[in-house]
Design an enzyme around this catalytic site. Structure first.
Site, mmCIF file in Angstrom:
data_model
loop_
_atom_site.group_PDB
_atom_site.id
_atom_site.type_symbol
_atom_site.label_atom_id
_atom_site.label_comp_id
_atom_site.label_asym_id
_atom_site.label_seq_id
_atom_site.Cartn_x
_atom_site.Cartn_y
_atom_site.Cartn_z
ATOM 1 N N HIS A 173 1.084 -1.276 0.271
ATOM 2 C CA HIS A 173 0.299 -0.066 -0.137
ATOM 3 C C HIS A 173 1.306 1.129 -0.184
ATOM 4 O O HIS A 173 1.457 1.549 0.764
ATOM 5 C CB HIS A 173 -0.887 0.207 1.260
ATOM 6 C CG HIS A 173 -2.131 1.068 0.958
ATOM 7 N ND1 HIS A 173 -1.888 2.110 0.880
ATOM 8 C CD2 HIS A 173 -3.275 1.297 0.769
ATOM 9 C CE1 HIS A 173 -2.790 3.014 1.312
ATOM 10 N NE2 HIS A 173 -3.993 1.599 0.796
ATOM 11 N N ASP A 207 -7.529 -4.884 0.159
ATOM 12 C CA ASP A 207 -8.829 -5.713 -1.320
ATOM 13 C C ASP A 207 -8.230 -7.157 -1.364
ATOM 14 O O ASP A 207 -9.346 -7.313 -2.440
ATOM 15 C CB ASP A 207 -8.411 -4.888 -2.424
ATOM 16 C CG ASP A 207 -8.241 -3.829 -3.336
ATOM 17 O OD1 ASP A 207 -9.348 -3.366 -2.334
ATOM 18 O OD2 ASP A 207 -8.436 -2.231 -3.601
HETATM 19 N N1 ACO Z 1 3.993 -7.322 -5.237
HETATM 20 C C1 ACO Z 1 5.509 -7.622 -5.192
HETATM 21 N N2 ACO Z 1 6.596 -6.807 -5.258
HETATM 22 C C2 ACO Z 1 5.597 -5.468 -4.499
HETATM 23 C C3 ACO Z 1 4.777 -5.159 -4.608
HETATM 24 C C4 ACO Z 1 3.724 -6.810 -4.862
HETATM 25 N N3 ACO Z 1 2.526 -6.108 -4.777
HETATM 26 N N4 ACO Z 1 4.281 -4.939 -3.552
HETATM 27 C C5 ACO Z 1 5.266 -3.139 -4.276
HETATM 28 N N5 ACO Z 1 6.621 -4.227 -4.345
HETATM 29 C C6 ACO Z 1 8.292 -3.575 -4.495
HETATM 30 C C7 ACO Z 1 8.379 -2.922 -5.283
HETATM 31 O O1 ACO Z 1 8.921 -3.248 -6.420
HETATM 32 C C8 ACO Z 1 9.449 -2.069 -4.694
HETATM 33 O O2 ACO Z 1 10.296 -2.631 -4.486
HETATM 34 P P1 ACO Z 1 11.859 -1.843 -4.317
HETATM 35 O O3 ACO Z 1 11.773 -1.551 -3.510
HETATM 36 O O4 ACO Z 1 13.457 -3.652 -4.892
HETATM 37 O O5 ACO Z 1 11.866 -1.340 -5.854
HETATM 38 C C9 ACO Z 1 8.795 -2.078 -2.989
HETATM 39 O O6 ACO Z 1 8.027 -3.387 -2.842
HETATM 40 C C10 ACO Z 1 7.908 -0.787 -3.112
HETATM 41 O O7 ACO Z 1 6.740 -0.652 -4.127
HETATM 42 P P2 ACO Z 1 6.254 0.312 -5.181
HETATM 43 O O8 ACO Z 1 5.798 0.058 -5.891
HETATM 44 O O9 ACO Z 1 7.706 1.813 -4.216
HETATM 45 O O10 ACO Z 1 5.030 1.702 -3.804
HETATM 46 P P3 ACO Z 1 4.016 2.098 -3.937
HETATM 47 O O11 ACO Z 1 4.137 2.805 -2.788
HETATM 48 O O12 ACO Z 1 4.427 3.370 -5.351
HETATM 49 O O13 ACO Z 1 3.174 1.608 -4.707
HETATM 50 C C11 ACO Z 1 0.960 -0.288 -4.553
HETATM 51 C C12 ACO Z 1 1.772 0.577 -3.755
HETATM 52 C C13 ACO Z 1 0.621 0.393 -5.584
HETATM 53 C C14 ACO Z 1 -0.523 -0.510 -3.655
HETATM 54 C C15 ACO Z 1 1.404 -1.432 -5.105
HETATM 55 O O14 ACO Z 1 2.230 -2.130 -3.324
HETATM 56 C C16 ACO Z 1 0.882 -2.538 -5.674
HETATM 57 O O15 ACO Z 1 1.310 -2.433 -7.146
HETATM 58 N N6 ACO Z 1 0.446 -3.574 -5.164
HETATM 59 C C17 ACO Z 1 -0.327 -4.471 -5.419
HETATM 60 C C18 ACO Z 1 -1.906 -4.117 -6.319
HETATM 61 C C19 ACO Z 1 -2.644 -3.940 -5.695
HETATM 62 O O16 ACO Z 1 -2.883 -4.843 -3.979
HETATM 63 N N7 ACO Z 1 -3.607 -1.892 -5.363
HETATM 64 C C20 ACO Z 1 -4.046 -1.697 -4.062
HETATM 65 C C21 ACO Z 1 -4.260 -1.061 -3.446
HETATM 66 S S1 ACO Z 1 -5.102 -0.556 -1.696
HETATM 67 C C22 ACO Z 1 -5.906 0.148 -2.586
HETATM 68 O O17 ACO Z 1 -5.965 0.995 -3.491
HETATM 69 C C23 ACO Z 1 -7.456 0.712 -2.320
#
Ligand code: ACO
Length: 429
Positions: free
Chosen positions: A307, A364
């Site tokens: 998140h 979610d």
């Molecule tokens: N699976 C694997 N790796 C992940 C995931 C995941 N679901 N989410 C984040 N990471 C990793 C990234 O690759 C990154 O790794 P790094 O530091 O080695 O490069 C690190 O964790 C940080 O991730 P970011 O993408 O920079 O975090 P951000 O805050 O931009 O993204 C998000 C948050 C979009 C929710 C992300 O975690 C994601 O894509 N999750 C899956 C989709 C999801 O479940 N969305 C619902 C969110 S809840 C809502 O909107 C109600």
């Protein structure tokens, strides 16, 4: 003397005020930086940028706190109803009995949609995604109520638009579902509660009696409360930015629905179940998919994990996980996809990759599971989220209008070609 921050640019010092919120959150106010110094700030994805001052929702991602108008989400989920929470978000205070009665009756009176709207539904191709339909339908409401276009109309007119939106959203969502199923649409029954009415329009049929299961209604009510607002997220910011151009409220909410649809935002609940089904169809090898999610050369991510603001746990996920277990037990549901979800959660929560990055199951992850257990088709999951988020979007829109916020218009750092002269066609290689 109030706190300030100093920024030194090209050897010159600029003093910026520090704004402190009621929960002691601090922000450096850089609004005059560009006019004073010619510099802007750059922050991709607005990860560190506040776009407004808001009194609606407080969340602390590190501590896992979420409060609507000061009330902890845990208390609201346990003791309140969605319609009461909608009132709280929009008007700022919990309603007294008279206010709640007026609000519920007003919402109850506006559930019907114009019969002409049926023709829009008939025109969508088979298999059209219900989020596309919902966004279109909400936008088209503006054409049925042209007198409500101006966001600066008297409060009674704004109230009417807000009540109409809350009333008609479940009707339009259920119509989208019925058209997709090829079933007759059900007209709302206004003496039913908000949730019961929606379940009746979704699952009722003219050929048999439909009785709402209280376990289903209770779980649905909780889910909508948990989703009702989440401060300046992607869709709420969209609603505010569209509304800031003084576009009508229907159009701003329709844009919010479009933003919510994406799989990185509300669309994640659908993506979670699709991912679990994919893992099952692939033989259920959990480790393979976890390894793929960790592989930086692979675009696969574990949907429902991580998140933007919650890096320790998502307080909504804690509540919904309990409700989820409760519903699955009470309904005696035995579903291999749900077993995969439980195992995946267990494995990922122990994996250092996910632990180190603070990647926990978000709201979610569980909401997709619960909707599936309640019999809601996968493509409707994000629509359910939109129904829940609607009061939050309305509250955000109302706050932005009442605060007379300027049109939202970010700056950029231009990195394209510098000035060059037009080249005639015969000179180009
Ligand atoms: N699976 C694997 N790796 C992940 C995931 C995941 N679901 N989410 C984040 N990471 C990793 C990234 O690759 C990154 O790794 P790094 O530091 O080695 O490069 C690190 O964790 C940080 O991730 P970011 O993408 O920079 O975090 P951000 O805050 O931009 O993204 C998000 C948050 C979009 C929710 C992300 O975690 C994601 O894509 N999750 C899956 C989709 C999801 O479940 N969305 C619902 C969110 S809840 C809502 O909107 C109600």
């Amino acid at each position: 003397m109030s706190e300030t921050a100093k920024i030194i640019l090209d050897g010159k010092e600029y003093v910026c005020p520090i704004i402190t919120g009621t929960e002691n959150e601090k922000a450096i106010d850089i609004s005059s930086l560009r006019s004073d110094s010619g510099h802007i700030t750059l922050d991709f994805g607005f990860k560190n940028t506040g776009s407004t001052k808001s009194a609606i929702t407080f969340l602390d991602g590190e501590k896992g706190i979420l409060r609507y108008r000061g009330y902890p989400i845990e208390q609201l989920a346990e003791k309140s109803t969605f319609i009461e929470v909608a009132y709280l978000l929009i008007y700022g205070e919990l309603p007294n009995p008279k206010e709640l009665n007026y609000f519920s009756n007003s919402v109850g009176r506006h559930t019907l949609v114009h019969e002409d709207m049926r023709r829009f539904f008939e025109a969508f191709p088979t298999g059209a995604h219900p989020m596309g339909i919902l966004s279109t339908m909400i936008s088209s409401l503006s054409t049925f109520y042209p007198h409500s276009q101006d966001p600066n109309r008297p409060m009674e007119d704004i109230d009417l638009t807000m009540h109409r939106l809350i009333a008609k959203m479940p009707t339009l969502a259920a119509m989208a579902y019925k058209f997709a199923m090829g079933q007759p649409t059900m007209y709302p029954i206004n003496k039913l509660s908000y949730i019961d009415n929606f379940l009746y329009m979704m699952f009722g049929l003219p050929v048999e009696d439909y009785e709402v299961d209280p376990i289903v209604a209770d779980a649905m009510d909780k889910l909508l409360i948990l989703h009702a607002d989440h401060e300046q997220n992607c869709s709420a910011s969209t609603v505010r930015i569209v509304g800031s151009s003084q576009a009508n409220m229907y159009s701003a909410i329709s844009a919010g629905i479009a933003a919510l649809w994406g799989p990185l935002h509300g669309g994640a609940n659908q993506a979670v179940i699709e991912m679990l089904e994919m893992i099952r169809n692939d033989g259920g090898n959990m480790q393979k998919w976890i390894d793929k999610a960790k592989d930086k050369n692979d675009s696969f991510r574990l949907m429902g994990f991580g998140h933007r603001v919650y890096k320790n746990f998502d307080p909504r996920a804690t509540i919904i996980k309990k409700a989820c277990d409760n519903v699955l037990d009470k309904m005696g549901i035995d579903d291999p996809v749900l077993d995969i979800a439980r195992k995946l959660e267990e494995v990922a929560l122990k994996d250092p990759y996910f632990v180190e990055r603070g990647l926990y199951p978000n709201v979610d992850f569980y909401s997709g599971i619960i909707y599936r257990a309640l019999g809601v088709p996968t493509e409707m999951f994000t629509v359910m989220f939109a129904i829940g988020r609607l009061p939050g979007w309305i509250a955000q829109w109302k706050e932005m209008i009442e605060n007379r916020e300027p049109i939202g218009r970010p700056r950029q750092v231009y990195v394209g070609a510098t000035k060059r002269d037009y080249m005639p066609m015969d000179k180009r290689s």
